[in-house]
Scaffold this motif. Structure first.
Motif, PDB file in Angstrom:
ATOM      1  N   TYR A   1      -8.652  -9.433   1.538  1.00 19.98           N
ATOM      2  CA  TYR A   1      -7.290  -9.827   1.192  1.00 19.98           C
ATOM      3  C   TYR A   1      -7.203 -11.339   1.088  1.00 19.98           C
ATOM      4  O   TYR A   1      -7.609 -12.056   1.994  1.00 19.98           O
ATOM      5  CB  TYR A   1      -6.297  -9.324   2.247  1.00 19.98           C
ATOM      6  CG  TYR A   1      -6.090  -7.833   2.184  1.00 19.98           C
ATOM      7  CD1 TYR A   1      -5.192  -7.283   1.282  1.00 19.98           C
ATOM      8  CD2 TYR A   1      -6.798  -6.981   3.016  1.00 19.98           C
ATOM      9  CE1 TYR A   1      -4.995  -5.917   1.214  1.00 19.98           C
ATOM     10  CE2 TYR A   1      -6.612  -5.614   2.948  1.00 19.98           C
ATOM     11  CZ  TYR A   1      -5.718  -5.088   2.046  1.00 19.98           C
ATOM     12  OH  TYR A   1      -5.529  -3.746   1.975  1.00 19.98           O
TER      13      TYR A   1
ATOM     14  N   ILE B   1      -1.618 -11.120   0.663  1.00 21.77           N
ATOM     15  CA  ILE B   1      -0.836 -11.220   1.896  1.00 21.77           C
ATOM     16  C   ILE B   1       0.612 -11.561   1.576  1.00 21.77           C
ATOM     17  O   ILE B   1       1.545 -10.973   2.149  1.00 21.77           O
ATOM     18  CB  ILE B   1      -1.467 -12.242   2.858  1.00 21.77           C
ATOM     19  CG1 ILE B   1      -2.827 -11.716   3.322  1.00 21.77           C
ATOM     20  CG2 ILE B   1      -0.558 -12.531   4.039  1.00 21.77           C
ATOM     21  CD1 ILE B   1      -3.669 -12.720   4.077  1.00 21.77           C
ATOM     22  N   ALA B   2       0.828 -12.478   0.623  1.00 17.50           N
ATOM     23  CA  ALA B   2       2.190 -12.849   0.234  1.00 17.50           C
ATOM     24  C   ALA B   2       2.918 -11.650  -0.387  1.00 17.50           C
ATOM     25  O   ALA B   2       4.088 -11.404  -0.090  1.00 17.50           O
ATOM     26  CB  ALA B   2       2.155 -14.015  -0.748  1.00 17.50           C
ATOM     27  N   LYS B   3       2.213 -10.899  -1.240  1.00 21.76           N
ATOM     28  CA  LYS B   3       2.825  -9.716  -1.855  1.00 21.76           C
ATOM     29  C   LYS B   3       3.170  -8.684  -0.784  1.00 21.76           C
ATOM     30  O   LYS B   3       4.245  -8.087  -0.813  1.00 21.76           O
ATOM     31  CB  LYS B   3       1.889  -9.106  -2.893  1.00 21.76           C
ATOM     32  CG  LYS B   3       2.500  -7.908  -3.599  1.00 21.76           C
ATOM     33  CD  LYS B   3       1.680  -7.498  -4.793  1.00 21.76           C
ATOM     34  CE  LYS B   3       2.166  -6.279  -5.510  1.00 21.76           C
ATOM     35  NZ  LYS B   3       3.430  -5.746  -5.258  1.00 21.76           N
ATOM     36  N   TYR B   4       2.271  -8.472   0.174  1.00 23.17           N
ATOM     37  CA  TYR B   4       2.529  -7.522   1.263  1.00 23.17           C
ATOM     38  C   TYR B   4       3.759  -7.943   2.059  1.00 23.17           C
ATOM     39  O   TYR B   4       4.622  -7.131   2.349  1.00 23.17           O
ATOM     40  CB  TYR B   4       1.303  -7.428   2.172  1.00 23.17           C
ATOM     41  CG  TYR B   4       1.563  -6.633   3.422  1.00 23.17           C
ATOM     42  CD1 TYR B   4       1.569  -5.252   3.400  1.00 23.17           C
ATOM     43  CD2 TYR B   4       1.824  -7.268   4.638  1.00 23.17           C
ATOM     44  CE1 TYR B   4       1.823  -4.512   4.539  1.00 23.17           C
ATOM     45  CE2 TYR B   4       2.082  -6.538   5.783  1.00 23.17           C
ATOM     46  CZ  TYR B   4       2.076  -5.160   5.727  1.00 23.17           C
ATOM     47  OH  TYR B   4       2.329  -4.440   6.861  1.00 23.17           O
ATOM     48  N   ASN B   5       3.832  -9.222   2.405  1.00 19.74           N
ATOM     49  CA  ASN B   5       4.973  -9.709   3.178  1.00 19.74           C
ATOM     50  C   ASN B   5       6.278  -9.589   2.398  1.00 19.74           C
ATOM     51  O   ASN B   5       7.320  -9.280   2.972  1.00 19.74           O
ATOM     52  CB  ASN B   5       4.747 -11.162   3.626  1.00 19.74           C
ATOM     53  CG  ASN B   5       3.688 -11.254   4.707  1.00 19.74           C
ATOM     54  OD1 ASN B   5       3.457 -10.305   5.445  1.00 19.74           O
ATOM     55  ND2 ASN B   5       3.033 -12.394   4.792  1.00 19.74           N
ATOM     56  N   GLN B   6       6.228  -9.833   1.077  1.00 19.59           N
ATOM     57  CA  GLN B   6       7.423  -9.694   0.245  1.00 19.59           C
ATOM     58  C   GLN B   6       7.869  -8.237   0.189  1.00 19.59           C
ATOM     59  O   GLN B   6       9.042  -7.934   0.323  1.00 19.59           O
ATOM     60  CB  GLN B   6       7.159 -10.222  -1.179  1.00 19.59           C
ATOM     61  CG  GLN B   6       8.366 -10.150  -2.087  1.00 19.59           C
ATOM     62  CD  GLN B   6       9.530 -10.991  -1.586  1.00 19.59           C
ATOM     63  OE1 GLN B   6       9.329 -12.104  -1.107  1.00 19.59           O
ATOM     64  NE2 GLN B   6      10.729 -10.455  -1.667  1.00 19.59           N
ATOM     65  N   ASP B   7       6.913  -7.320   0.002  1.00 17.00           N
ATOM     66  CA  ASP B   7       7.244  -5.888  -0.020  1.00 17.00           C
ATOM     67  C   ASP B   7       7.846  -5.458   1.311  1.00 17.00           C
ATOM     68  O   ASP B   7       8.792  -4.680   1.361  1.00 17.00           O
ATOM     69  CB  ASP B   7       5.999  -5.048  -0.317  1.00 17.00           C
ATOM     70  CG  ASP B   7       5.549  -5.157  -1.762  1.00 17.00           C
ATOM     71  OD1 ASP B   7       6.323  -5.684  -2.593  1.00 17.00           O
ATOM     72  OD2 ASP B   7       4.417  -4.732  -2.062  1.00 17.00           O
ATOM     73  N   LYS B   8       7.284  -5.967   2.393  1.00 19.30           N
ATOM     74  CA  LYS B   8       7.782  -5.631   3.722  1.00 19.30           C
ATOM     75  C   LYS B   8       9.216  -6.143   3.907  1.00 19.30           C
ATOM     76  O   LYS B   8      10.064  -5.457   4.466  1.00 19.30           O
ATOM     77  CB  LYS B   8       6.860  -6.234   4.780  1.00 19.30           C
ATOM     78  CG  LYS B   8       7.100  -5.740   6.167  1.00 19.30           C
ATOM     79  CD  LYS B   8       6.045  -6.296   7.104  1.00 19.30           C
ATOM     80  CE  LYS B   8       6.312  -5.857   8.518  1.00 19.30           C
ATOM     81  NZ  LYS B   8       5.338  -6.413   9.447  1.00 19.30           N
ATOM     82  N   ALA B   9       9.494  -7.346   3.398  1.00 21.67           N
ATOM     83  CA  ALA B   9      10.838  -7.919   3.510  1.00 21.67           C
ATOM     84  C   ALA B   9      11.835  -7.148   2.643  1.00 21.67           C
ATOM     85  O   ALA B   9      13.002  -6.997   3.010  1.00 21.67           O
ATOM     86  CB  ALA B   9      10.821  -9.384   3.101  1.00 21.67           C
TER      87      ALA B   9
END
Length: 167
Positions: free
Chosen positions: A62, A67-75
């Motif tokens: 990763y 990681i940024a995309k994952y965090n955005q999806d999580k938000a």
């Protein structure tokens, strides 16, 4: 082969490749809606293609973009109304349990009466409530006056016979 917007599937004769597919991050699933196969996250597609073409196992690493995309999806995944409804139900059932454990907050002879009280508390009055039939209890039939008189007469006769036997 694409499976969902976030995953893809590898199908076919994969038995001899099961260890490699596991190391690449795949999960074998015999119950996919399109048959059996190995399911992977889309981000692992390049690693799997590389393995199919060259036979080299290079697991996906990763990067900052992933990681940024994952965090955005999580938000973006804020609680949905269904999740909020489940929270409300948990609160109601917790309160219902407490009502029967403590007998302080609510008054009622049956669970139905307590549920009506909770319904009034949590549901707006505009909504139509669904009322369940209350549990019927068995009541002994009251004897008719004639039967009462006959029973009393029999009891008196028995008492008189008992008194005569004693004399």
């Amino acid at each position: 082969m694409p499976y969902t917007h976030r995953s893809f599937v590898v199908m076919g004769d994969t038995l001899s490749h099961s260890n490699a597919l596991t190391r690449l991050g795949g999960k074998y699933n015999p119950g996919l809606r399109i048959g059996q196969g190995w399911i992977f996250a889309k981000v692992r597609e390049e690693s799997v293609r590389n393995y199919i073409e060259t036979g080299e196992i290079v697991p996906h690493v990763y990067d900052a973009k992933d990681i940024a995309k994952y965090n955005q999806d999580k938000a973006d995944n804020t609680p949905t109304s269904a999740t909020q409804d489940i929270g409300k139900f948990r609160k109601i059932f917790s309160e219902l349990r407490q009502a029967f454990d403590s007998n302080e907050d609510y008054e009622g002879k049956s669970i139905i009466e307590v549920i009506y009280q909770l319904e009034e508390k949590y549901l707006p009055s505009k909504k139509t409530s669904i009322k369940a039939a209350t549990k019927k209890t068995f009541k002994e039939p009251t004897p008719e006056p004639e039967e009462e008189a006959e029973e009393e007469a029999e009891e008196e006769e028995q008492e008189q016979e008992a008194a005569e036997e004693e004399e």
